[in-house]
Scaffold this motif. Structure first.
Motif, PDB file in Angstrom:
ATOM      1  N   LEU A  81      15.453  27.523  51.039  1.00  0.00           N
ATOM      2  CA  LEU A  81      14.921  26.865  49.847  1.00  0.00           C
ATOM      3  C   LEU A  81      15.986  26.758  48.759  1.00  0.00           C
ATOM      4  O   LEU A  81      16.071  25.742  48.060  1.00  0.00           O
ATOM      5  CB  LEU A  81      13.704  27.635  49.318  1.00  0.00           C
ATOM      6  CG  LEU A  81      12.443  27.617  50.176  1.00  0.00           C
ATOM      7  CD1 LEU A  81      11.372  28.520  49.576  1.00  0.00           C
ATOM      8  CD2 LEU A  81      11.907  26.200  50.321  1.00  0.00           C
ATOM      9  N   ASP A  82      16.786  27.792  48.628  1.00  0.00           N
ATOM     10  CA  ASP A  82      17.836  27.791  47.621  1.00  0.00           C
ATOM     11  C   ASP A  82      18.944  26.804  47.969  1.00  0.00           C
ATOM     12  O   ASP A  82      19.427  26.053  47.114  1.00  0.00           O
ATOM     13  CB  ASP A  82      18.401  29.211  47.484  1.00  0.00           C
ATOM     14  CG  ASP A  82      19.423  29.317  46.366  1.00  0.00           C
ATOM     15  OD1 ASP A  82      19.285  28.588  45.362  1.00  0.00           O
ATOM     16  OD2 ASP A  82      20.367  30.118  46.493  1.00  0.00           O
ATOM     17  N   PHE A  85      17.075  22.919  48.377  1.00  0.00           N
ATOM     18  CA  PHE A  85      16.341  22.352  47.240  1.00  0.00           C
ATOM     19  C   PHE A  85      16.705  22.993  45.896  1.00  0.00           C
ATOM     20  O   PHE A  85      16.202  22.564  44.858  1.00  0.00           O
ATOM     21  CB  PHE A  85      14.827  22.488  47.466  1.00  0.00           C
ATOM     22  CG  PHE A  85      14.346  21.922  48.766  1.00  0.00           C
ATOM     23  CD1 PHE A  85      14.237  20.549  48.943  1.00  0.00           C
ATOM     24  CD2 PHE A  85      14.016  22.755  49.822  1.00  0.00           C
ATOM     25  CE1 PHE A  85      13.790  20.018  50.142  1.00  0.00           C
ATOM     26  CE2 PHE A  85      13.568  22.235  51.025  1.00  0.00           C
ATOM     27  CZ  PHE A  85      13.469  20.859  51.192  1.00  0.00           C
ATOM     28  N   GLY A  86      17.548  24.028  45.930  1.00  0.00           N
ATOM     29  CA  GLY A  86      17.865  24.731  44.691  1.00  0.00           C
ATOM     30  C   GLY A  86      16.662  25.444  44.105  1.00  0.00           C
ATOM     31  O   GLY A  86      16.580  25.638  42.885  1.00  0.00           O
ATOM     32  N   LEU A  87      15.727  25.843  44.965  1.00  0.00           N
ATOM     33  CA  LEU A  87      14.478  26.469  44.525  1.00  0.00           C
ATOM     34  C   LEU A  87      14.528  27.970  44.773  1.00  0.00           C
ATOM     35  O   LEU A  87      14.737  28.413  45.907  1.00  0.00           O
ATOM     36  CB  LEU A  87      13.294  25.857  45.277  1.00  0.00           C
ATOM     37  CG  LEU A  87      11.911  26.456  44.991  1.00  0.00           C
ATOM     38  CD1 LEU A  87      11.540  26.262  43.524  1.00  0.00           C
ATOM     39  CD2 LEU A  87      10.861  25.833  45.908  1.00  0.00           C
ATOM     40  N   ARG A  88      14.342  28.743  43.703  1.00  0.00           N
ATOM     41  CA  ARG A  88      14.283  30.191  43.815  1.00  0.00           C
ATOM     42  C   ARG A  88      12.906  30.672  43.369  1.00  0.00           C
ATOM     43  O   ARG A  88      12.455  30.338  42.270  1.00  0.00           O
ATOM     44  CB  ARG A  88      15.372  30.849  42.967  1.00  0.00           C
ATOM     45  CG  ARG A  88      16.798  30.548  43.443  1.00  0.00           C
ATOM     46  CD  ARG A  88      17.815  31.430  42.762  1.00  0.00           C
ATOM     47  NE  ARG A  88      19.170  31.157  43.226  1.00  0.00           N
ATOM     48  CZ  ARG A  88      20.221  31.904  42.927  1.00  0.00           C
ATOM     49  NH1 ARG A  88      20.063  32.969  42.139  1.00  0.00           N
ATOM     50  NH2 ARG A  88      21.424  31.606  43.382  1.00  0.00           N
ATOM     51  N   LEU A  89      12.279  31.452  44.244  1.00  0.00           N
ATOM     52  CA  LEU A  89      10.953  31.969  43.941  1.00  0.00           C
ATOM     53  C   LEU A  89      11.002  33.375  43.360  1.00  0.00           C
ATOM     54  O   LEU A  89      10.169  33.729  42.521  1.00  0.00           O
ATOM     55  CB  LEU A  89      10.087  31.971  45.210  1.00  0.00           C
ATOM     56  CG  LEU A  89       9.761  30.592  45.801  1.00  0.00           C
ATOM     57  CD1 LEU A  89       9.017  30.743  47.115  1.00  0.00           C
ATOM     58  CD2 LEU A  89       8.940  29.772  44.818  1.00  0.00           C
ATOM     59  N   THR A  92      10.480  34.652  39.365  1.00  0.00           N
ATOM     60  CA  THR A  92      10.011  33.482  38.625  1.00  0.00           C
ATOM     61  C   THR A  92       8.483  33.467  38.620  1.00  0.00           C
ATOM     62  O   THR A  92       7.842  34.156  39.419  1.00  0.00           O
ATOM     63  CB  THR A  92      10.517  32.170  39.257  1.00  0.00           C
ATOM     64  OG1 THR A  92       9.896  31.995  40.547  1.00  0.00           O
ATOM     65  CG2 THR A  92      12.032  32.181  39.405  1.00  0.00           C
ATOM     66  N   HIS A  94       6.729  31.011  39.623  1.00  0.00           N
ATOM     67  CA  HIS A  94       6.313  30.448  40.904  1.00  0.00           C
ATOM     68  C   HIS A  94       6.220  31.543  41.965  1.00  0.00           C
ATOM     69  O   HIS A  94       5.311  31.543  42.798  1.00  0.00           O
ATOM     70  CB  HIS A  94       7.305  29.373  41.354  1.00  0.00           C
ATOM     71  CG  HIS A  94       7.410  28.210  40.421  1.00  0.00           C
ATOM     72  ND1 HIS A  94       6.319  27.451  40.060  1.00  0.00           N
ATOM     73  CD2 HIS A  94       8.474  27.678  39.768  1.00  0.00           C
ATOM     74  CE1 HIS A  94       6.700  26.497  39.227  1.00  0.00           C
ATOM     75  NE2 HIS A  94       8.002  26.618  39.027  1.00  0.00           N
TER      76      HIS A  94
END
Length: 230
Positions: A81-82, A85-89, A92, A94
């Motif tokens: 994900l990181d 998509f540059g998404l860190r859960l 956070t 989220h």
């Protein structure tokens, strides 16, 4: 709520936001899993049922640790994900919603499944004999009749999400303004010298919201049952 400090109001807002997001995120898959467990006949069904309800019996801290190992930036899913998509859960809001959703997921599944078990399969068979397709039968017969369980499960999961502590603090930490929900704010106040008054105010709000949600769940489920003639 001018009797609350800004950071206390922020904890209330975060709790409501995270609980709602966790409920909305978990509701669709919970309905699908409940339908599968109620109507499905397959090998390993008991194992799937046990895995679905595992968060109810595991320590919440353990669930949070599993999420941390899986969705952390070095975990198998978190790393992807990181990178993609540059998404860190982790750490956070989220991530807090994800942890809360995992903990409340079995509550929705159980409520929906109990409601679905009360639906007469003969109604679905009668519709099938008249030429109704599977999705038509589900949308016009099964889904409306199981709606009391869906509503009750959703509100109960929301109420449970307001009080989730262990999984959230392990996976998302206790960051004011980002992941510090009501339970975490109460914990912080208890650990702070002279924070008894703050803890009492937040505890009263948490208790009131939980009771209100549970009463609403019961009222809404009974109201829907009367409308459906059950």
């Amino acid at each position: 709520m001018n009797w609350l400090a800004p950071e206390e109001w922020e904890a209330v807002r975060l709790s409501l936001s995270i609980a709602f997001r966790s409920m909305a995120f978990g509701l669709p898959p919970a309905i699908a899993v409940a339908y599968l467990l109620s109507r499905g006949r397959f090998f390993g069904k008991s194992l799937v049922d046990a895995m679905v309800h595992m968060p109810l019996v595991l320590p919440p801290v353990l669930v949070g640790w599993i999420l941390l190992m899986t969705f952390g930036i070095r975990g198998p899913i978190g790393a992807l994900l990181d990178q993609w998509f540059g998404l860190r859960l982790v750490f956070t809001s989220h991530g807090a919603a994800l942890a809360t959703s995992v903990m409340s997921f079995p509550l929705i599944v159980r409520a929906v499944r109990l409601s679905l078990d009360g639906v007469d399969p003969g109604l679905e068979e009668a519709a099938r004999s008249l030429g109704a397709r599977r999705w038509d039968r589900f949308l016009t017969i099964t889904l409306p009749l199981m709606s009391p369980g869906i509503l009750s499960g959703a509100i109960t999961a929301f109420a449970a999400g307001l009080g989730e502590f262990g999984a959230v603090i392990t996976f998302a930490s206790n960051i004011p303004g980002e992941t510090q929900t009501l339970p975490l704010a109460i914990y912080t106040a208890v650990q702070t010298p002279g924070g008894e008054a703050t803890a009492a105010r937040l505890a009263a709000i948490s208790f009131s919201l939980a009771v209100l949600a549970l009463i609403l769940a019961e009222f809404a489920a009974r109201r829907l049952q009367r409308l459906l003639g059950r």
